[in-house]
Design an enzyme around this catalytic site. Structure first.
Site, PDB file in Angstrom:
ATOM      1  CD  GLN A   1      -2.618  -1.152   2.626  1.00 16.53           C
ATOM      2  OE1 GLN A   1      -2.255  -1.826   3.580  1.00 16.53           O
ATOM      3  NE2 GLN A   1      -3.679  -0.396   2.680  1.00 16.53           N
TER       4      GLN A   1
ATOM      5  CG  ASP B   1       7.862   3.949   1.110  1.00 17.09           C
ATOM      6  OD1 ASP B   1       8.150   2.947   0.437  1.00 17.09           O
ATOM      7  OD2 ASP B   1       7.475   3.865   2.301  1.00 17.09           O
TER       8      ASP B   1
ATOM      9  CG  HIS C   1      -2.951   2.491  -2.105  1.00 19.76           C
ATOM     10  ND1 HIS C   1      -3.026   2.301  -0.740  1.00 19.76           N
ATOM     11  CD2 HIS C   1      -4.077   1.934  -2.613  1.00 19.76           C
ATOM     12  CE1 HIS C   1      -4.147   1.643  -0.444  1.00 19.76           C
ATOM     13  NE2 HIS C   1      -4.796   1.411  -1.564  1.00 19.76           N
TER      14      HIS C   1
HETATM   15  P1  NAD Z   1      -2.046   2.787   8.578  1.00 23.15           P
HETATM   16  O1  NAD Z   1      -1.431   4.117   8.836  1.00 23.15           O
HETATM   17  O2  NAD Z   1      -3.538   2.685   8.490  1.00 23.15           O
HETATM   18  O3  NAD Z   1      -1.588   1.730   9.682  1.00 23.15           O
HETATM   19  C1  NAD Z   1      -0.258   1.476   9.959  1.00 23.15           C
HETATM   20  C2  NAD Z   1      -0.213   0.435  11.092  1.00 23.15           C
HETATM   21  O4  NAD Z   1       1.164   0.089  11.307  1.00 23.15           O
HETATM   22  C3  NAD Z   1      -0.768   0.953  12.432  1.00 23.15           C
HETATM   23  O5  NAD Z   1      -1.680   0.011  12.958  1.00 23.15           O
HETATM   24  C4  NAD Z   1       0.492   1.076  13.330  1.00 23.15           C
HETATM   25  O6  NAD Z   1       0.225   0.761  14.679  1.00 23.15           O
HETATM   26  C5  NAD Z   1       1.392   0.043  12.704  1.00 23.15           C
HETATM   27  N1  NAD Z   1       2.836   0.331  12.893  1.00 23.15           N
HETATM   28  C6  NAD Z   1       3.476   1.488  12.620  1.00 23.15           C
HETATM   29  N2  NAD Z   1       4.797   1.355  12.838  1.00 23.15           N
HETATM   30  C7  NAD Z   1       4.992   0.087  13.286  1.00 23.15           C
HETATM   31  C8  NAD Z   1       6.143  -0.663  13.679  1.00 23.15           C
HETATM   32  N3  NAD Z   1       7.384  -0.137  13.629  1.00 23.15           N
HETATM   33  N4  NAD Z   1       5.961  -1.951  14.089  1.00 23.15           N
HETATM   34  C9  NAD Z   1       4.722  -2.509  14.123  1.00 23.15           C
HETATM   35  N5  NAD Z   1       3.605  -1.853  13.743  1.00 23.15           N
HETATM   36  C10 NAD Z   1       3.731  -0.573  13.317  1.00 23.15           C
HETATM   37  O7  NAD Z   1      -1.344   2.220   7.287  1.00 23.15           O
HETATM   38  P2  NAD Z   1      -1.984   1.507   6.054  1.00 23.15           P
HETATM   39  O8  NAD Z   1      -2.974   0.464   6.505  1.00 23.15           O
HETATM   40  O9  NAD Z   1      -0.877   1.107   5.189  1.00 23.15           O
HETATM   41  O10 NAD Z   1      -2.863   2.650   5.347  1.00 23.15           O
HETATM   42  C11 NAD Z   1      -2.409   3.940   5.103  1.00 23.15           C
HETATM   43  C12 NAD Z   1      -2.503   4.314   3.632  1.00 23.15           C
HETATM   44  O11 NAD Z   1      -1.749   5.500   3.462  1.00 23.15           O
HETATM   45  C13 NAD Z   1      -1.861   3.297   2.752  1.00 23.15           C
HETATM   46  O12 NAD Z   1      -2.819   2.780   1.936  1.00 23.15           O
HETATM   47  C14 NAD Z   1      -0.783   4.041   1.959  1.00 23.15           C
HETATM   48  O13 NAD Z   1      -1.219   4.213   0.618  1.00 23.15           O
HETATM   49  C15 NAD Z   1      -0.685   5.395   2.546  1.00 23.15           C
HETATM   50  N6  NAD Z   1       0.586   5.713   3.247  1.00 23.15           N
HETATM   51  C16 NAD Z   1       1.772   5.311   2.724  1.00 23.15           C
HETATM   52  C17 NAD Z   1       2.954   5.615   3.381  1.00 23.15           C
HETATM   53  C18 NAD Z   1       4.262   5.157   2.786  1.00 23.15           C
HETATM   54  O14 NAD Z   1       4.350   4.983   1.579  1.00 23.15           O
HETATM   55  N7  NAD Z   1       5.275   4.907   3.612  1.00 23.15           N
HETATM   56  C19 NAD Z   1       2.942   6.335   4.580  1.00 23.15           C
HETATM   57  C20 NAD Z   1       1.689   6.756   5.088  1.00 23.15           C
HETATM   58  C21 NAD Z   1       0.518   6.403   4.416  1.00 23.15           C
END
Ligand code: NAD
Length: 258
Positions: free
Chosen positions: A107, A110, A127
């Site tokens: 999802q 990056d 995404h």
């Molecule tokens: P989300 O933000 O809904 O959930 C992330 C989950 O990861 C949370 O439950 C959190 O508790 C958990 N988490 C965070 N760091 C952690 C760690 N080090 N160890 C264990 N658990 C950890 O993320 P999602 O479900 O991927 O949805 C967000 C949407 O936003 C995605 O669809 C994506 O497209 C986008 N997004 C992408 C990025 C990226 O590319 N890095 C960043 C933010 C959002």
């Protein structure tokens, strides 16, 4: 790490070692250790600022030049430009090097999985990606750095150079349709998994969250790795509640490195 978590990792590691076709689904949680905040975790962008969720809706972006100008300014300093892959990304890449990673559905936008060494052909970015910009009208796609250079040169809301249309990053905003071939491929590989591991996602965004029950109904063992409860814990054969950077090297360890 509690003994319950260690036991869960050991059980799931047995399935991983026996599997030849592992499908991994990652969410924003795998990149937080690289300095990219998630949306819904305790320090998530939307948890701290609920208004940010509204601003990422495509209808506001298309209708309001002010929203676009703010988005381009934010893109200039996006953490993804300087972030490096972390232990979690490298642990997933190790599965590919061992020849057992059937596909990686992410999802994330990056590009860190590819930078950790996974073949881009094996990565299904449901995404999209922040590394390209795309025209909303004619779909012209070009490297994001070219478009950001125009912002830096003083154009606060650069238009498409081919047709004058609105440009945005080549990502799927809220309210925007997924690319059918991409999500179809994610669904197809999910049905082929022997072990399906969902990592760092609340598993609350559809249709991609639907990959989890789909994999399960086609016979996969389902493992969920996340710090918090997810919407798919009840579907999982094993839930590992812990820090991704600690869990993945153990979960994906083969006989050679344990
Ligand atoms: P989300 O933000 O809904 O959930 C992330 C989950 O990861 C949370 O439950 C959190 O508790 C958990 N988490 C965070 N760091 C952690 C760690 N080090 N160890 C264990 N658990 C950890 O993320 P999602 O479900 O991927 O949805 C967000 C949407 O936003 C995605 O669809 C994506 O497209 C986008 N997004 C992408 C990025 C990226 O590319 N890095 C960043 C933010 C959002």
């Amino acid at each position: 790490m509690t003994s319950d978590v260690q036991d869960a990792i050991a059980r799931a590691n047995g399935w991983v070692r026996e599997a030849n076709r592992i499908v991994v689904l990652t969410g924003a949680g795998i990149s937080t250790d690289s300095g990219i905040p998630d949306f819904r975790g305790p320090n998530g962008l939307w948890t701290r600022n609920p208004a940010a969720e509204k601003a990422s809706d495509i209808s506001y972006y298309l209708a309001d030049p002010e929203v676009r100008r703010a988005s381009w300014q934010a893109r200039l300093t996006a953490p993804a430009w300087t972030a490096e892959p972390n232990v979690g990304h490298r642990a997933v890449a190790d599965l590919e090097h061992r020849g057992v990673l059937h596909a990686l559905i992410t999802q994330n936008i990056d590009g860190l999985h590819q930078r950790a060494g996974i073949d881009a052909d094996r990565v299904i970015e449901v995404h999209g990606t922040i590394w390209y910009s795309r025209c909303w009208s004619c779909a012209d796609r070009r490297p994001m750095h070219e478009t950001l250079d125009r912002v830096r040169a003083g154009d606060p809301d650069p238009a498409c150079e081919l047709c004058g249309g609105i440009l945005k990053s080549d990502t799927i905003s809220f309210g925007q349709s997924l690319v059918p071939e991409v999500i179809d491929r994610a669904m197809r590989v999910s049905q082929q998994a022997e072990v399906f591991v969902a990592i760092g996602s609340t598993l609350s965004v559809y249709p991609v969250a639907g990959c989890v029950p789909l994999a399960k109904s086609h016979g996969a063992r389902v493992v969920v790795v996340n710090a918090e409860p997810t919407a798919m814990d009840a579907v999982a054969d094993c839930v590992i509640r812990g820090a991704i950077g600690e869990v993945l090297p153990r979960l994906f360890a083969d006989g050679a490195n344990t």
